[in-house]
Enzyme design. Structure first.
Site, PDB file in Angstrom:
ATOM      1  N   THR A   1      -0.710  31.761  29.301  1.00 45.42           N
ATOM      2  CA  THR A   1      -1.283  30.413  29.142  1.00 45.42           C
ATOM      3  C   THR A   1      -0.262  29.312  29.415  1.00 45.42           C
ATOM      4  O   THR A   1      -0.587  28.130  29.405  1.00 45.42           O
ATOM      5  CB  THR A   1      -1.801  30.227  27.697  1.00 45.42           C
ATOM      6  N   GLY A   2       1.004  29.689  29.626  1.00 42.84           N
ATOM      7  CA  GLY A   2       2.069  28.692  29.802  1.00 42.84           C
ATOM      8  C   GLY A   2       2.193  28.226  31.238  1.00 42.84           C
ATOM      9  O   GLY A   2       1.499  28.711  32.142  1.00 42.84           O
TER      10      GLY A   2
ATOM     11  N   VAL B   1       4.630  28.717  33.384  1.00 37.19           N
ATOM     12  CA  VAL B   1       5.090  29.758  34.293  1.00 37.19           C
ATOM     13  C   VAL B   1       4.039  30.867  34.419  1.00 37.19           C
ATOM     14  O   VAL B   1       3.724  31.323  35.522  1.00 37.19           O
ATOM     15  CB  VAL B   1       6.447  30.338  33.826  1.00 37.19           C
TER      16      VAL B   1
ATOM     17  N   SER C   1      -4.140  31.913  21.230  1.00 37.63           N
ATOM     18  CA  SER C   1      -4.842  31.884  22.530  1.00 37.63           C
ATOM     19  C   SER C   1      -5.793  33.071  22.707  1.00 37.63           C
ATOM     20  O   SER C   1      -6.512  33.138  23.715  1.00 37.63           O
ATOM     21  CB  SER C   1      -3.837  31.891  23.677  1.00 37.63           C
TER      22      SER C   1
ATOM     23  N   ARG D   1      19.643  37.941  30.560  1.00 40.40           N
ATOM     24  CA  ARG D   1      20.301  37.670  31.851  1.00 40.40           C
ATOM     25  C   ARG D   1      21.759  38.099  31.910  1.00 40.40           C
ATOM     26  O   ARG D   1      22.234  38.523  32.959  1.00 40.40           O
ATOM     27  CB  ARG D   1      20.211  36.175  32.181  1.00 40.40           C
TER      28      ARG D   1
ATOM     29  N   CYS E   1      16.114  28.676  36.571  1.00 39.80           N
ATOM     30  CA  CYS E   1      15.449  28.023  37.710  1.00 39.80           C
ATOM     31  C   CYS E   1      16.408  27.252  38.622  1.00 39.80           C
ATOM     32  O   CYS E   1      16.180  27.180  39.837  1.00 39.80           O
ATOM     33  CB  CYS E   1      14.328  27.118  37.217  1.00 39.80           C
TER      34      CYS E   1
ATOM     35  N   SER F   1       8.831  19.940  33.528  1.00 36.17           N
ATOM     36  CA  SER F   1       8.072  21.197  33.393  1.00 36.17           C
ATOM     37  C   SER F   1       9.010  22.376  33.172  1.00 36.17           C
ATOM     38  O   SER F   1       8.572  23.426  32.695  1.00 36.17           O
ATOM     39  CB  SER F   1       7.188  21.441  34.616  1.00 36.17           C
TER      40      SER F   1
ATOM     41  N   LYS G   1      24.950  28.684  31.937  1.00 38.06           N
ATOM     42  CA  LYS G   1      24.107  29.699  32.596  1.00 38.06           C
ATOM     43  C   LYS G   1      24.351  29.693  34.101  1.00 38.06           C
ATOM     44  O   LYS G   1      24.449  30.745  34.727  1.00 38.06           O
ATOM     45  CB  LYS G   1      22.619  29.381  32.365  1.00 38.06           C
TER      46      LYS G   1
ATOM     47  N   HIS H   1      12.928  20.990  40.702  1.00 38.50           N
ATOM     48  CA  HIS H   1      14.311  20.670  40.358  1.00 38.50           C
ATOM     49  C   HIS H   1      15.069  20.327  41.646  1.00 38.50           C
ATOM     50  O   HIS H   1      14.902  21.000  42.668  1.00 38.50           O
ATOM     51  CB  HIS H   1      15.010  21.879  39.720  1.00 38.50           C
TER      52      HIS H   1
ATOM     53  N   ASN I   1      10.416  24.450  40.447  1.00 40.12           N
ATOM     54  CA  ASN I   1      10.987  25.269  39.366  1.00 40.12           C
ATOM     55  C   ASN I   1       9.991  26.259  38.792  1.00 40.12           C
ATOM     56  O   ASN I   1      10.380  27.270  38.214  1.00 40.12           O
ATOM     57  CB  ASN I   1      11.520  24.373  38.242  1.00 40.12           C
TER      58      ASN I   1
HETATM   59  N1  LIG Z   1       9.338  26.264  33.247  1.00 43.78           N
HETATM   60  C1  LIG Z   1      10.319  26.670  34.036  1.00 43.78           C
HETATM   61  O1  LIG Z   1      10.713  26.026  35.034  1.00 43.78           O
HETATM   62  C2  LIG Z   1      10.996  27.952  33.744  1.00 43.78           C
HETATM   63  C3  LIG Z   1      11.813  28.500  34.714  1.00 43.78           C
HETATM   64  C4  LIG Z   1      12.451  29.695  34.455  1.00 43.78           C
HETATM   65  C5  LIG Z   1      12.266  30.297  33.249  1.00 43.78           C
HETATM   66  N2  LIG Z   1      11.456  29.745  32.316  1.00 43.78           N
HETATM   67  C6  LIG Z   1      11.310  30.423  31.038  1.00 43.78           C
HETATM   68  O2  LIG Z   1      10.015  30.988  30.925  1.00 43.78           O
HETATM   69  C7  LIG Z   1       9.569  30.906  29.573  1.00 43.78           C
HETATM   70  C8  LIG Z   1       8.235  30.191  29.514  1.00 43.78           C
HETATM   71  O3  LIG Z   1       8.358  28.895  30.033  1.00 43.78           O
HETATM   72  P1  LIG Z   1       7.080  27.959  30.222  1.00 43.78           P
HETATM   73  O4  LIG Z   1       7.591  26.763  30.910  1.00 43.78           O
HETATM   74  O5  LIG Z   1       5.925  28.693  30.830  1.00 43.78           O
HETATM   75  O6  LIG Z   1       6.706  27.620  28.682  1.00 43.78           O
HETATM   76  P2  LIG Z   1       5.306  27.123  28.071  1.00 43.78           P
HETATM   77  O7  LIG Z   1       4.531  26.365  29.096  1.00 43.78           O
HETATM   78  O8  LIG Z   1       5.655  26.439  26.805  1.00 43.78           O
HETATM   79  O9  LIG Z   1       4.502  28.473  27.748  1.00 43.78           O
HETATM   80  C9  LIG Z   1       4.919  29.386  26.755  1.00 43.78           C
HETATM   81  C10 LIG Z   1       4.041  30.627  26.789  1.00 43.78           C
HETATM   82  O10 LIG Z   1       4.530  31.557  25.838  1.00 43.78           O
HETATM   83  C11 LIG Z   1       3.465  31.958  24.981  1.00 43.78           C
HETATM   84  N3  LIG Z   1       3.933  32.262  23.639  1.00 43.78           N
HETATM   85  C12 LIG Z   1       4.568  31.464  22.764  1.00 43.78           C
HETATM   86  N4  LIG Z   1       4.786  32.115  21.594  1.00 43.78           N
HETATM   87  C13 LIG Z   1       4.275  33.348  21.748  1.00 43.78           C
HETATM   88  C14 LIG Z   1       4.166  34.488  20.903  1.00 43.78           C
HETATM   89  N5  LIG Z   1       4.630  34.494  19.644  1.00 43.78           N
HETATM   90  N6  LIG Z   1       3.567  35.586  21.396  1.00 43.78           N
HETATM   91  C15 LIG Z   1       3.074  35.627  22.648  1.00 43.78           C
HETATM   92  N7  LIG Z   1       3.136  34.570  23.492  1.00 43.78           N
HETATM   93  C16 LIG Z   1       3.737  33.452  23.047  1.00 43.78           C
HETATM   94  C17 LIG Z   1       2.546  30.742  24.958  1.00 43.78           C
HETATM   95  O11 LIG Z   1       1.267  31.141  24.505  1.00 43.78           O
HETATM   96  P3  LIG Z   1       0.299  30.127  23.686  1.00 43.78           P
HETATM   97  O12 LIG Z   1      -0.281  29.211  24.716  1.00 43.78           O
HETATM   98  O13 LIG Z   1      -0.677  31.048  23.082  1.00 43.78           O
HETATM   99  O14 LIG Z   1       1.179  29.417  22.692  1.00 43.78           O
HETATM  100  C18 LIG Z   1       2.573  30.353  26.425  1.00 43.78           C
HETATM  101  O15 LIG Z   1       1.744  31.209  27.176  1.00 43.78           O
HETATM  102  C19 LIG Z   1      10.692  30.213  28.806  1.00 43.78           C
HETATM  103  O16 LIG Z   1      11.525  31.165  28.211  1.00 43.78           O
HETATM  104  C20 LIG Z   1      11.444  29.472  29.864  1.00 43.78           C
HETATM  105  O17 LIG Z   1      12.799  29.286  29.539  1.00 43.78           O
HETATM  106  C21 LIG Z   1      10.804  28.608  32.544  1.00 43.78           C
END
Ligand SMILES: NC(=O)c1ccc[n+]([C@@H]2O[C@H](COP(=O)([O-])OP(=O)(O)OC[C@H]3O[C@@H](n4cnc5c(N)ncnc54)[C@H](OP(=O)(O)O)[C@@H]3O)[C@@H](O)[C@H]2O)c1
Length: 343
Positions: free
Chosen positions: A15-16, A18, A44, A104, A135, A165, A219, A247, A320
């Protein structure tokens, strides 16, 4: 090489920001699977996500899911959740491709950029976990690797301009809400960012380390050494900017060997995953809004740095959420399916 069977694939954090991109990219690239599973937090459970071309999927609760029988899981639920559930899934025989920072730097976990070091995947069975880089490191190394192969990079100085984001969907909402508040003359509320992000820039991403750099900067240093070459020195300044997606980076390279700008342009023209847009004229370069939703890493503003020997400057932008996160995990899944899970 024929595939043994179509893999069962789970998307964790579906749902997030990514996770949704992962689902879209699986659809776009027509990844063949026997079953696709979407998982997120308990809140969710039972909700539906639309993705790809008119497709939808019902979300399950990660904490209730048994990974036995699932071949590949792409995890993006945040580092804390991955640290708990990725090893459980891996022990149940599922290969985890993890987007978070948690694994990582683990020497037993390959850290892979599909165009840069796919050969590192040969060790994935040690823990059954593969890590996806940060990213910013991702975009940087897609551009630097072909130059390093030719001219040997000694040192990288990089300043990043990172979109909101990159900090998740709630952070992107914060930029939107603060911008609205400022136009409506209402109080600016900050929750995810340490300072106002609307109409501002913040030189602080992730926590501070003892030596004064931030964890995001740390990192980039460590991931570059692990993925590309331990001999490369790197110093970074990572800055959050009020851009929704993509980015950007100002990159300065110092090569061991002499180069010409024409050679650099020829290399950039054919390098995998890279597109060069560089015309030294109005609009002859890329900006983040133009790269959002696109796969390549873009390079512009290529020019010699005359203040050092064999110095080069360029500008680099990538989405990103795509190459910086979701796309690379799906590319890793493709390589695993083709080169390791087929007979
Ligand atoms: N955004 C970027 O550019 C990027 C790039 C590289 C890596 N990342 C990494 O990827 C990860 C996610 O990033 P995002 O930007 O997608 O974050 P986000 O939009 O905040 O989404 C977080 C996701 O994790 C789920 N989640 C949270 N707590 C959980 C739990 N206890 N059990 C199962 N699922 C859970 C959420 O589900 P609900 O909706 O149910 O809360 C949602 O699907 C992070 O670690 C981030 O550092 C992000």
């Amino acid at each position: 090489m024929a595939s043994l069977k179509k893999p069962k694939i789970a998307v964790v954090g579906a749902t997030g920001n990514v996770g949704r991109e992962v689902l879209d990219i699986i659809d776009e690239r027509e990844i063949q699977f026997s079953e696709l599973v979407a998982l997120a937090s308990p809140k969710s459970k039972g909700t539906t996500i639309d993705y790809g071309e008119n497709k939808s999927i019902v979300v399950g609760d990660l904490s209730e899911y048994d990974f036995s029988g699932t071949d590949i899981a792409i995890f993006s639920p945040g580092a804390k959740v991955s640290s708990e559930y990725a090893p459980k899934a891996a022990k149940q025989g599922c290969i985890v491709i993890d987007n978070t920072s948690h694994f990582r730097t683990d020497p037993e976990v390959p850290l892979v950029v599909a165009e840069v070091n796919p050969e590192a995947l040969k060790n994935f069975r040690t823990k059954n976990i593969v890590a996806n880089p940060n990213c910013s490191t991702m975009g940087l190394l897609v551009a630097v690797k072909p130059l390093h192969d030719q001219f040997k990079v000694k040192r990288i100085v990089v300043s990043t301009y990172q979109s909101v984001s990159g900090a998740g969907k709630e952070a992107a909402d914060e930029l939107f809400n603060q911008t609205k508040s400022i136009y409506a003359n209402e109080a600016v509320v900050k929750e995810r960012f340490t300072k106002q992000i609307a109409f501002n820039v913040i030189p602080h991403i992730d926590v501070f380390m003892e030596d004064g750099q931030t964890k995001e900067e740390w990192k980039m240093f460590h991931e570059t050494k692990k993925i590309l070459d331990p001999n490369i020195e790197l110093t970074a300044t990572c800055v959050r900017v009020p851009v929704f997606v993509s980015h950007s980076m100002a990159v300065n390279l110092e090569f061991e060997n002499a180069y010409t700008e024409d050679q650099v342009r020829e290399i950039f023209k054919t390098a995998p995953g890279l597109k060069m847009i560089d015309y030294r004229a109005d609009e002859g370069y890329v900006t983040p809004v133009e790269c959002a939703g696109l796969d390549p890493v873009y390079v512009s503003r290529i020019r010699r740095d005359n203040t050092i020997q064999n110095g080069l400057n360029f500008w680099c932008v990538s989405d990103n959420l795509r190459k910086g996160a979701a796309l690379n995990t799906v590319q890793i899944a493709e390589i695993l399916i083709k080169d390791y899970l087929s007979s």
